[in-house]
Scaffold this motif. Structure first.
Motif, PDB file in Angstrom:
ATOM      1  N   PRO A  33      10.290   5.006  -0.919  1.00  0.00           N
ATOM      2  CA  PRO A  33      10.043   5.344   0.460  1.00  0.00           C
ATOM      3  C   PRO A  33       9.216   4.376   1.231  1.00  0.00           C
ATOM      4  O   PRO A  33       9.333   4.131   2.373  1.00  0.00           O
ATOM      5  CB  PRO A  33       9.941   6.710   0.711  1.00  0.00           C
ATOM      6  N   GLY A  34       8.074   4.223   0.340  1.00  0.00           N
ATOM      7  CA  GLY A  34       7.052   3.263   1.087  1.00  0.00           C
ATOM      8  C   GLY A  34       7.406   1.895   1.492  1.00  0.00           C
ATOM      9  O   GLY A  34       6.872   1.147   2.308  1.00  0.00           O
ATOM     10  N   THR A  89       8.821   2.277   5.036  1.00  0.00           N
ATOM     11  CA  THR A  89       7.781   2.921   6.088  1.00  0.00           C
ATOM     12  C   THR A  89       6.543   2.016   6.013  1.00  0.00           C
ATOM     13  O   THR A  89       5.883   2.102   7.020  1.00  0.00           O
ATOM     14  CB  THR A  89       7.589   4.424   5.760  1.00  0.00           C
ATOM     15  N   GLY A  90       5.889   1.475   5.033  1.00  0.00           N
ATOM     16  CA  GLY A  90       5.013   0.549   4.843  1.00  0.00           C
ATOM     17  C   GLY A  90       4.625  -0.420   6.007  1.00  0.00           C
ATOM     18  O   GLY A  90       3.488  -0.394   6.641  1.00  0.00           O
ATOM     19  N   GLU A  99       1.182   4.395  -2.698  1.00  0.00           N
ATOM     20  CA  GLU A  99       1.036   5.665  -2.500  1.00  0.00           C
ATOM     21  C   GLU A  99       2.290   6.516  -2.466  1.00  0.00           C
ATOM     22  O   GLU A  99       2.234   7.903  -2.964  1.00  0.00           O
ATOM     23  CB  GLU A  99       0.646   5.775  -1.023  1.00  0.00           C
ATOM     24  N   SER A 100       3.680   6.075  -2.077  1.00  0.00           N
ATOM     25  CA  SER A 100       4.489   6.915  -2.189  1.00  0.00           C
ATOM     26  C   SER A 100       5.820   6.680  -2.790  1.00  0.00           C
ATOM     27  O   SER A 100       7.029   7.492  -2.519  1.00  0.00           O
ATOM     28  CB  SER A 100       4.812   7.517  -0.465  1.00  0.00           C
ATOM     29  N   GLY A 101       5.747   5.494  -3.358  1.00  0.00           N
ATOM     30  CA  GLY A 101       6.958   4.929  -4.265  1.00  0.00           C
ATOM     31  C   GLY A 101       7.975   4.289  -3.303  1.00  0.00           C
ATOM     32  O   GLY A 101       7.564   3.386  -2.534  1.00  0.00           O
ATOM     33  N   LYS A 120       0.899  -1.117  -0.084  1.00  0.00           N
ATOM     34  CA  LYS A 120      -0.143  -0.032   0.352  1.00  0.00           C
ATOM     35  C   LYS A 120       1.058   1.192   0.011  1.00  0.00           C
ATOM     36  O   LYS A 120       0.694   2.168  -0.814  1.00  0.00           O
ATOM     37  CB  LYS A 120      -0.831   0.058   1.073  1.00  0.00           C
ATOM     38  N   ALA A 121       1.894   1.316   0.761  1.00  0.00           N
ATOM     39  CA  ALA A 121       2.689   2.443   1.025  1.00  0.00           C
ATOM     40  C   ALA A 121       3.459   2.534  -0.234  1.00  0.00           C
ATOM     41  O   ALA A 121       3.432   3.691  -0.745  1.00  0.00           O
ATOM     42  CB  ALA A 121       3.684   2.420   2.210  1.00  0.00           C
ATOM     43  N   VAL A 122       3.885   1.650  -1.020  1.00  0.00           N
ATOM     44  CA  VAL A 122       4.934   1.606  -2.213  1.00  0.00           C
ATOM     45  C   VAL A 122       3.876   2.380  -3.176  1.00  0.00           C
ATOM     46  O   VAL A 122       4.292   3.259  -4.098  1.00  0.00           O
ATOM     47  CB  VAL A 122       5.409   0.391  -2.750  1.00  0.00           C
ATOM     48  N   THR A 141       4.276   1.133   9.770  1.00  0.00           N
ATOM     49  CA  THR A 141       2.921   1.750   9.706  1.00  0.00           C
ATOM     50  C   THR A 141       1.878   0.732   9.853  1.00  0.00           C
ATOM     51  O   THR A 141       0.868   1.027  10.827  1.00  0.00           O
ATOM     52  CB  THR A 141       2.601   2.593   8.492  1.00  0.00           C
TER      53      THR A 141
END
Length: 120
Positions: A87-88, A91-92, A83-85, A79-81, A95
């Protein structure tokens, strides 16, 4: 909720735990390596899209064991990748697992304070 929801959760969670017990009894793997294997297996199955149908069918029976933790990490990273590429990817997972990790730390601290552990 009907009774079959509980039966499915018990059957799947029990099967995952039974596999872990068989690995402990029949192999030379340490429990720590088996736990790590389960988390990595959950990540791999989550990334391949295989674990999602099991979670929908078995509910807590698939999300509570360590394979569910790995699945949760993979789902958060995916999901984080999206949304934000890149860096996700870093952090994903944190989170997605923040609630469970926080609960483990808080309850572990409470038990340590209440139980007053010491050397025997």
């Amino acid at each position: 909720m009907d009774i079959m929801t509980y039966v499915r959760a018990f059957a799947v969670g029990g099967a995952i735990c039974a596999v872990g017990q068989i690995l402990i009894d029949k192999t030379r793997l340490t429990p720590a390596r088996i736990l790590t294997l389960f988390v990595c297996l959950g990540v791999a199955l989550g990334a391949l899209g295989v674990y999602e149908p099991l979670v929908k069918w078995a509910g807590a029976g698939a999300t509570v064991p360590l394979t569910g933790f790995g699945y949760n990490l993979a789902k958060g990273v995916k999901k984080a990748v999206a949304e934000s590429g890149l860096p996700g990817a870093f952090t994903g997972g944190l989170t997605a697992a923040a609630g469970g990790l926080t609960a483990a730390i808080v309850f572990g601290y409470i038990v340590a304070v209440v139980a007053k552990p010491g050397d025997k």
